[in-house]
Design a protein around this motif. Structure first.
Motif, short mmCIF file in Angstrom:
data_model
loop_
_atom_site.label_atom_id
_atom_site.label_comp_id
_atom_site.label_asym_id
_atom_site.label_seq_id
_atom_site.Cartn_x
_atom_site.Cartn_y
_atom_site.Cartn_z
N TYR A 35 44.36 70.40 35.62
CA TYR A 35 43.13 70.24 34.84
C TYR A 35 43.34 69.20 33.74
N GLN A 36 42.30 68.43 33.49
CA GLN A 36 42.35 67.46 32.39
C GLN A 36 41.11 67.52 31.51
N ASP A 37 40.30 68.57 31.69
CA ASP A 37 39.19 68.80 30.78
C ASP A 37 39.43 70.06 29.94
N THR A 38 40.69 70.48 29.90
CA THR A 38 41.10 71.63 29.10
C THR A 38 41.53 71.14 27.71
N PRO A 39 41.70 72.04 26.73
CA PRO A 39 42.13 71.61 25.40
C PRO A 39 43.48 70.91 25.42
N MET A 40 43.70 70.06 24.46
CA MET A 40 45.00 69.43 24.29
C MET A 40 45.98 70.43 23.71
N GLN A 41 47.22 70.39 24.21
CA GLN A 41 48.25 71.20 23.60
C GLN A 41 48.43 70.80 22.13
N ARG A 42 49.05 71.65 21.35
CA ARG A 42 49.14 71.40 19.92
C ARG A 42 49.95 70.15 19.57
N ASP A 43 50.80 69.70 20.50
CA ASP A 43 51.52 68.46 20.22
C ASP A 43 50.65 67.22 20.46
N GLY A 44 49.44 67.45 21.00
CA GLY A 44 48.50 66.35 21.16
C GLY A 44 48.80 65.39 22.30
N ARG A 45 49.70 65.78 23.20
CA ARG A 45 50.12 64.85 24.26
C ARG A 45 49.53 65.21 25.61
N TRP A 46 49.40 66.52 25.91
CA TRP A 46 49.00 66.94 27.24
C TRP A 46 47.94 68.02 27.16
N HIS A 47 47.09 68.04 28.17
CA HIS A 47 46.12 69.12 28.28
C HIS A 47 46.81 70.40 28.75
N HIS A 226 65.32 79.38 22.89
CA HIS A 226 64.81 79.93 21.64
C HIS A 226 63.42 79.35 21.36
N TYR A 227 62.58 79.38 22.38
CA TYR A 227 61.24 78.81 22.28
C TYR A 227 60.34 79.73 21.47
N GLU A 228 59.66 79.15 20.50
CA GLU A 228 58.73 79.89 19.63
C GLU A 228 57.34 79.79 20.22
N LEU A 229 56.82 80.89 20.72
CA LEU A 229 55.52 80.88 21.38
C LEU A 229 54.40 80.54 20.39
N VAL A 230 53.44 79.74 20.86
CA VAL A 230 52.31 79.37 20.00
C VAL A 230 51.20 80.41 20.09
N GLY A 231 51.35 81.39 20.96
CA GLY A 231 50.34 82.43 21.10
C GLY A 231 50.49 83.13 22.43
N GLY A 232 49.42 83.86 22.81
CA GLY A 232 49.41 84.57 24.08
C GLY A 232 49.14 83.63 25.24
N THR A 233 49.44 84.11 26.42
CA THR A 233 49.26 83.34 27.65
C THR A 233 47.80 83.34 28.07
N ASP A 234 47.32 82.18 28.51
CA ASP A 234 45.93 82.12 28.96
C ASP A 234 45.77 82.77 30.33
N GLY A 235 44.66 83.46 30.51
CA GLY A 235 44.27 83.95 31.82
C GLY A 235 44.78 85.31 32.21
N ILE A 236 45.58 85.98 31.37
CA ILE A 236 46.08 87.29 31.78
C ILE A 236 45.36 88.44 31.08
N ASN A 237 44.58 88.13 30.03
CA ASN A 237 43.69 89.12 29.46
C ASN A 237 42.56 88.39 28.74
N PRO A 238 41.47 89.09 28.41
CA PRO A 238 40.29 88.41 27.85
C PRO A 238 40.52 87.76 26.48
N LEU A 239 41.61 88.10 25.79
CA LEU A 239 41.84 87.53 24.47
C LEU A 239 42.05 86.02 24.52
N VAL A 240 42.66 85.55 25.61
CA VAL A 240 42.90 84.11 25.79
C VAL A 240 42.41 83.75 27.20
N PRO A 241 41.17 83.30 27.34
CA PRO A 241 40.63 82.99 28.66
C PRO A 241 41.44 81.91 29.38
#
Length: 283
Positions: A35-47, A226-241
């Motif tokens: 997908y390329q019409d999804t939000p940009m990742q927080r680093d601003g480089r990739w969708h 030691h990856y610091e998650l930016v949040g929950g995973t998309d698509g596994i519950n309604p909190l993050v579609p």
């Protein structure tokens, strides 16, 4: 009701104001669907789920690493080939996935199975394999996942000589962090994940003061460091579609369950055990 341009515009405007995403459209880039019409990742480089993102370098893992590793003395054995007493379905009933020999196999359209127990910060050992001969392509090839509290996911997928969007391939923190390298083995072969997970923490005012952290070894190769998650995973519950930008859920207890995700697969799992990390207990 008759649909007009004004009606369509108004619907999209209301959805935008409400924070609702319209469905993403699949595209194919260099033979990879994403997908390329999804939000940009927080680093601003990739969708999110961007097929143009560079594929991780391929590394051939050693023949064995922790396959068949016996659990340490302080570990809880989650599955050793003798029943699913430590597991339940999504509604709290008995887990109904089929078991055979020393493995348990996903059961399509039955829902995932999750541990009855919960742990805060832990070391998790999982052995898994995808179907052989393989079927499907990309995300349709041996798809499953290791879900934590139905909020955070390490992807399970057949990524051996099979490309998909990098933040969704095997050993990715799904939708966030591609693996540092692709250490996948051929379909049908047993693979290992050794996962270190630290739960997020909130203070008494409900403010996030510590993000979730994961370290993942795939077949003995460090793929998440030691990856610091930016949040929950998309698509596994309604909190993050699905296809939306990761964000943290409302405050939850540090103690979390582990879930094996249901997808058509069928994938197999064996020799699952977990042990607490006892973080902060030593002087």
């Amino acid at each position: 009701m008759k649909t007009t341009n004004k009606t369509i515009f108004a619907t999209l405007l209301v959805a935008a104001l409400a924070g609702v995403r319209t469905p993403a459209a699949e595209v194919v880039t260099n033979g990879v669907t994403g997908y390329q019409d999804t939000p940009m990742q927080r680093d601003g480089r990739w969708h999110v789920h961007d097929p143009a993102r560079p594929q991780p370098a391929i590394v051939t893992p050693g023949a064995t690493f922790s396959q068949g590793a016996p659990p340490p003395s302080d570990a809880v054995v989650l599955f050793d080939g003798h029943g699913l007493a430590k597991w339940q379905n999504d509604q709290g009933g008995d887990a109904a996935w089929p078991t055979q020999d020393d493995y348990v196999e996903t059961k399509s359209h039955s829902g995932g199975i999750r541990t009855r127990g919960k742990w805060a910060d832990f070391q998790l050992h999982v052995e898994w394999s995808t179907p052989n001969p393989p079927t499907g392509t990309g995300q349709g090839r041996g798809n499953s996942g290791i879900l934590i509290n139905n909020m955070y996911e390490v992807q399970v997928l057949d990524s051996y000589a099979s490309k998909t969007y990098p933040d969704g391939q095997a050993a990715a923190i799904y939708g966030q962090s591609p693996p540092l390298v692709n250490a996948s083995k051929p379909p049908g072969e047993w693979q290992t994940y050794d996962i270190l997970f630290e739960s997020p923490r909130w203070n008494d005012q409900g403010e996030l003061i510590k993000k979730a952290i994961m370290t993942v070894l795939h077949n003995g190769v460090v793929v998440q460091n030691h990856y610091e998650l930016v949040g929950g995973t998309d698509g596994i519950n309604p909190l993050v579609p699905y296809c939306s930008l990761s964000k943290y859920p409302p405050q939850h207890a540090p103690e979390v369950f582990v879930e094996l995700q249901d997808h058509p697969g069928p994938d197999r799992f064996r020799n699952l055990w977990i042990r607490p990390l006892h973080l902060g207990e030593n002087p």
